[in-house]
Motif scaffolding. Structure first.
Motif, PDB file in Angstrom:
ATOM      1  N   THR A 190      -7.255 171.942  59.716  1.00  0.00           N
ATOM      2  CA  THR A 190      -6.784 173.321  59.907  1.00  0.00           C
ATOM      3  C   THR A 190      -7.687 174.298  59.157  1.00  0.00           C
ATOM      4  O   THR A 190      -8.103 175.328  59.694  1.00  0.00           O
ATOM      5  CB  THR A 190      -5.334 173.464  59.393  1.00  0.00           C
ATOM      6  OG1 THR A 190      -4.499 172.607  60.161  1.00  0.00           O
ATOM      7  CG2 THR A 190      -4.847 174.895  59.514  1.00  0.00           C
TER       8      THR A 190
ATOM      9  N   ASP B 241      -4.833 166.632  58.350  1.00  0.00           N
ATOM     10  CA  ASP B 241      -4.442 167.784  59.167  1.00  0.00           C
ATOM     11  C   ASP B 241      -4.711 169.104  58.450  1.00  0.00           C
ATOM     12  O   ASP B 241      -5.078 170.103  59.063  1.00  0.00           O
ATOM     13  CB  ASP B 241      -2.956 167.706  59.542  1.00  0.00           C
ATOM     14  CG  ASP B 241      -2.716 166.740  60.691  1.00  0.00           C
ATOM     15  OD1 ASP B 241      -3.681 166.451  61.431  1.00  0.00           O
ATOM     16  OD2 ASP B 241      -1.575 166.274  60.845  1.00  0.00           O
TER      17      ASP B 241
ATOM     18  N   PHE C 190      -0.021 179.967  61.601  1.00  0.00           N
ATOM     19  CA  PHE C 190       0.860 179.271  60.666  1.00  0.00           C
ATOM     20  C   PHE C 190       0.931 177.804  61.042  1.00  0.00           C
ATOM     21  O   PHE C 190       1.187 177.469  62.189  1.00  0.00           O
ATOM     22  CB  PHE C 190       2.259 179.881  60.679  1.00  0.00           C
ATOM     23  CG  PHE C 190       3.274 179.004  59.995  1.00  0.00           C
ATOM     24  CD1 PHE C 190       3.153 178.708  58.648  1.00  0.00           C
ATOM     25  CD2 PHE C 190       4.329 178.455  60.697  1.00  0.00           C
ATOM     26  CE1 PHE C 190       4.065 177.876  58.019  1.00  0.00           C
ATOM     27  CE2 PHE C 190       5.251 177.624  60.085  1.00  0.00           C
ATOM     28  CZ  PHE C 190       5.120 177.341  58.744  1.00  0.00           C
ATOM     29  N   VAL C 191       0.692 176.959  60.076  1.00  0.00           N
ATOM     30  CA  VAL C 191       0.775 175.520  60.306  1.00  0.00           C
ATOM     31  C   VAL C 191       1.630 174.879  59.221  1.00  0.00           C
ATOM     32  O   VAL C 191       1.459 175.157  58.029  1.00  0.00           O
ATOM     33  CB  VAL C 191      -0.629 174.863  60.270  1.00  0.00           C
ATOM     34  CG1 VAL C 191      -0.533 173.410  60.710  1.00  0.00           C
ATOM     35  CG2 VAL C 191      -1.599 175.604  61.149  1.00  0.00           C
ATOM     36  N   GLU C 192       2.567 174.059  59.657  1.00  0.00           N
ATOM     37  CA  GLU C 192       3.323 173.245  58.705  1.00  0.00           C
ATOM     38  C   GLU C 192       2.751 171.828  58.792  1.00  0.00           C
ATOM     39  O   GLU C 192       2.785 171.207  59.853  1.00  0.00           O
ATOM     40  CB  GLU C 192       4.810 173.239  59.059  1.00  0.00           C
ATOM     41  CG  GLU C 192       5.633 172.454  58.048  1.00  0.00           C
ATOM     42  CD  GLU C 192       7.100 172.315  58.454  1.00  0.00           C
ATOM     43  OE1 GLU C 192       7.382 172.328  59.662  1.00  0.00           O
ATOM     44  OE2 GLU C 192       7.935 172.182  57.547  1.00  0.00           O
ATOM     45  N   ILE C 193       2.216 171.350  57.681  1.00  0.00           N
ATOM     46  CA  ILE C 193       1.570 170.047  57.674  1.00  0.00           C
ATOM     47  C   ILE C 193       2.592 168.966  57.313  1.00  0.00           C
ATOM     48  O   ILE C 193       3.312 169.083  56.327  1.00  0.00           O
ATOM     49  CB  ILE C 193       0.401 170.020  56.647  1.00  0.00           C
ATOM     50  CG1 ILE C 193      -0.612 171.141  56.936  1.00  0.00           C
ATOM     51  CG2 ILE C 193      -0.259 168.644  56.615  1.00  0.00           C
ATOM     52  CD1 ILE C 193      -1.408 171.003  58.198  1.00  0.00           C
ATOM     53  N   GLU C 194       2.603 167.948  58.131  1.00  0.00           N
ATOM     54  CA  GLU C 194       3.532 166.832  57.919  1.00  0.00           C
ATOM     55  C   GLU C 194       2.976 165.915  56.832  1.00  0.00           C
ATOM     56  O   GLU C 194       1.894 165.339  56.971  1.00  0.00           O
ATOM     57  CB  GLU C 194       3.658 166.065  59.241  1.00  0.00           C
ATOM     58  CG  GLU C 194       4.587 164.888  59.199  1.00  0.00           C
ATOM     59  CD  GLU C 194       5.928 165.227  59.828  1.00  0.00           C
ATOM     60  OE1 GLU C 194       5.925 165.991  60.810  1.00  0.00           O
ATOM     61  OE2 GLU C 194       6.941 164.743  59.320  1.00  0.00           O
TER      62      GLU C 194
END
Lengths: 395, 217
Positions: free
Chosen positions: A375, A371, A353-357
């Motif tokens: 990913t 990013d 799980f990645v939260e992209i800024e």
């Protein structure tokens, strides 16, 4: 706004004769729909990119969002613009067309060649309009699975998509866990929230309030509810962007004038921008189709289909997941993605799980966010290694 | 809150490498492993490559997670203090907390969660009882700065430092059992197993503990 009589309803023309490959499913292969009826015959319009390898292990299905279509990485036949995910799909891109066989089909209920309300109902010889059974995300996915069968593919290397496309990814993982090697649900949710439904209802009411909607029978009468559909698009478009991004891009800047006119003209740049978004949208999209696809999202509640437990929906999931959210996406928030991750963890599925800024809001998933691109590239590379796909794509 | 010391950019010292190898050696082949505060995934990669484990990670920094995902690892962006609660009971054979305990807000809760999620837990941490640290504080009267605890007091993410003795006490508090304990000196050599706890506490620069839940019977 475009004069409806100035063109030949180009979006409807694509519905009848798409610039795509089509798979026709005749009476021998009806689609069992959630609404309890079967649809037959039906057609799926789709695009493919790259080549399927000998053991058919490199196929990726990309699922498009609400008003997207199958033209993921080629020039759009109506708008002439690059495909909606050109940022991520193509030679050397994360969804590498030199390595993978990429499939994208227009969703059931759409208007770009797959059976939808603008398609001709063979029993009447007229467009379905509102007589088409209500379409759900599960119906879209079951239809896609029939296309994948038709293409002779057993297991998809990856199913990926954002927004409504992400809902299809989740539905794939729940319905066909053994056919999905890896899955990327992006900027999405496992259910439509009350706020999500509310925005969609505003859009639908705008369409239906247009006198040219004619109870959905507008094409029989040679008109179309362009104004209502444009307003629907304007309202929806706001939800795809963040407050910050709007402020940065438009602020309170005036459109081609030094002073406000103190009228209801589009004084502000943001007004002009939204009007433009609305007017171009109606040239490529069918109003009834908009009603159907928004409704499909509203009815989506994956946990609801599994006794209220999202974890149960994914209990059979063996796929590798990569869930992605974006910090400024207030339409499908990080909290919604975390709920998906939580349920996948509970089922023991391998999940990243990645939260992209980003400040670009929900639309960020369509853009070349470094990013996000990194990913996606990394996840697919890792999955390809696990799948035994060589760098060249032929296993 | 901080899960790896600096989000995937943990200063690579010889000791941290030895620490990783030691932690890895405590894991059985083919096990299901969750590395909490996995940084850029070095331990997970090591475990996946050498011990064929089903390796998962949790990491707070986006940069760290991106590194991990790019290496093909399954890593979730999350906070040890908050997000371990989302994991089901007994989901893993081992839950690892490598050089991260001292940076959590609530080490006791984190350790309790680890013992709930995993059958076994492996915890490695810098020993605040080491003589060099005692010297800096006791004799020089300054907050200690060492190779492994390299931050000034006013900007350190390491908010819950403890000694080896303190940790042994915490193990009792959370109702766990020590299966194996190792203390290493600054050159990475292990302190003699039969040395008394006070010697470990004085000469061990790092503690590495393999824990198991107390069986309730």
């Amino acid at each position: 706004m475009t004069d409806p009589s100035s063109d030949t309803h180009s979006s409807l023309a694509e519905a009848a004769q798409p610039h795509s490959q089509v798979a026709v499913f005749d009476g021998s292969q009806p689609l069992a729909m959630t609404a309890g009826v079967s649809l037959s015959p039906f057609t799926i319009a789709y695009q493919t990119y790259g080549e399927l390898n000998a053991d058919k292990s490199n196929a990726i299905l990309l699922c498009h969002a609400l008003t997207g279509d199958q033209h993921v990485a080629n020039r759009h036949p109506l708008t002439g613009k690059p495909g909606w995910w050109s940022a991520l799909v193509g030679p050397g891109r994360p969804f590498d067309t030199e390595k993978f066989f990429i499939i994208c089909s227009n969703v059931l209920g759409g208007c770009m060649g797959t059976t939808g309300p603008a398609s001709i109902d063979p029993t009447t010889g007229r467009p379905y309009g509102l007589t088409l059974p209500m379409v759900t995300i599960a119906d879209m996915v079951r239809a896609q699975a029939m296309l994948i069968d038709r293409l002779g593919i057993d297991t998809l290397f990856c199913v990926a998509g954002g927004s409504m496309g992400g809902m299809q990814v989740l539905q794939w993982a729940a319905l066909y866990p053994e056919r999905v090697f890896s899955a990327m649900p992006i900027a999405t949710a496992a259910r439509h929230s009350s706020q999500n439904i509310a925005f969609h209802e505003v859009g639908r009411q705008a369409v239906m309030a247009d006198p040219d909607w004619r109870g959905g029978r507008y094409s029989d009468q040679g008109v179309r509810p362009a104004k209502g559909l444009a307003v629907a698009r304007m309202a929806a478009h706001i939800t795809y962007l963040s407050d910050e991004a709007l402020q940065r891009k438009f602020g309170r800047k005036l459109q081609d004038r030094a002073e406000p006119t103190f009228s209801f003209d589009a004084d502000f740049q943001i007004e002009n921008y939204l009007r433009y978004q609305g007017s171009t949208f109606v040239d490529r999209f069918d109003a009834n189709s908009y009603l159907y696809v928004t409704r499909a999202c509203d009815y989506f509640d994956l946990a609801g289909d599994y006794g209220g437990s999202l974890a149960r929906a994914f209990s059979g999931a063996k796929s590798r997941f990569c869930v992605v959210s974006f910090t400024s996406d207030w339409l499908y928030t990080t909290a919604e993605s975390r709920a998906i991750v939580h349920a996948l963890n509970a089922g023991g599925a391998p999940v990243s799980f990645v939260e992209i800024e980003t400040d670009k809001g929900h639309d960020a998933f369509l853009l070349e966010e470094p990013d996000f691109v990194a990913t996606t590239r990394g996840f697919l590379r890792g999955a390809a290694r696990a799948r035994g796909l060589s760098e060249k794509g032929s296993a | 809150m901080i899960m790896s010391q600096s989000g995937g950019e943990m200063p690579q010292t010889a000791l941290t490498r030895i620490d990783l190898l030691l932690v890895a050696s405590m894991v059985e082949h083919g096990a299901r492993v969750l590395d909490v505060g996995c940084g850029d995934g070095e331990l997970l990669r090591l475990l996946a490559d050498t011990r064929n484990v089903d390796a998962r990670g949790v990491e707070i920094s986006q940069k760290g997670v991106n590194h991990c995902v790019a290496k093909g690892l399954s890593v979730v962006q999350g906070d040890a203090d908050v997000d371990l609660a989302d994991y089901p009971d007994d989901g893993f054979d081992y839950v690892i907390l490598s050089q991260t305990l001292q940076a959590t807000r609530n080490p006791r809760k984190v350790l309790e969660q680890m013992m709930r999620i995993g059958k076994r837990a492996i915890v490695s941490f810098p020993n605040f009882g080491h003589w060099r640290i005692r010297w800096q504080l006791g004799v020089r009267g300054r907050m200690p700065i060492t190779e492994n605890l390299s931050y000034a007091w006013y900007e350190t993410p390491n908010i819950h430092l403890c000694t080896i003795k303190d940790f042994v006490n915490l193990v009792g508090v959370v109702d766990a059992r020590i299966l194996r304990a190792v203390a290493m000196n600054s050159s990475g050599a292990q302190i003699r197993v039969n040395a008394p706890w006070w010697a470990w506490n004085l000469f061990g620069e790092q503690g590495v503990f393999l824990l198991e839940r107390q069986t309730k019977d």
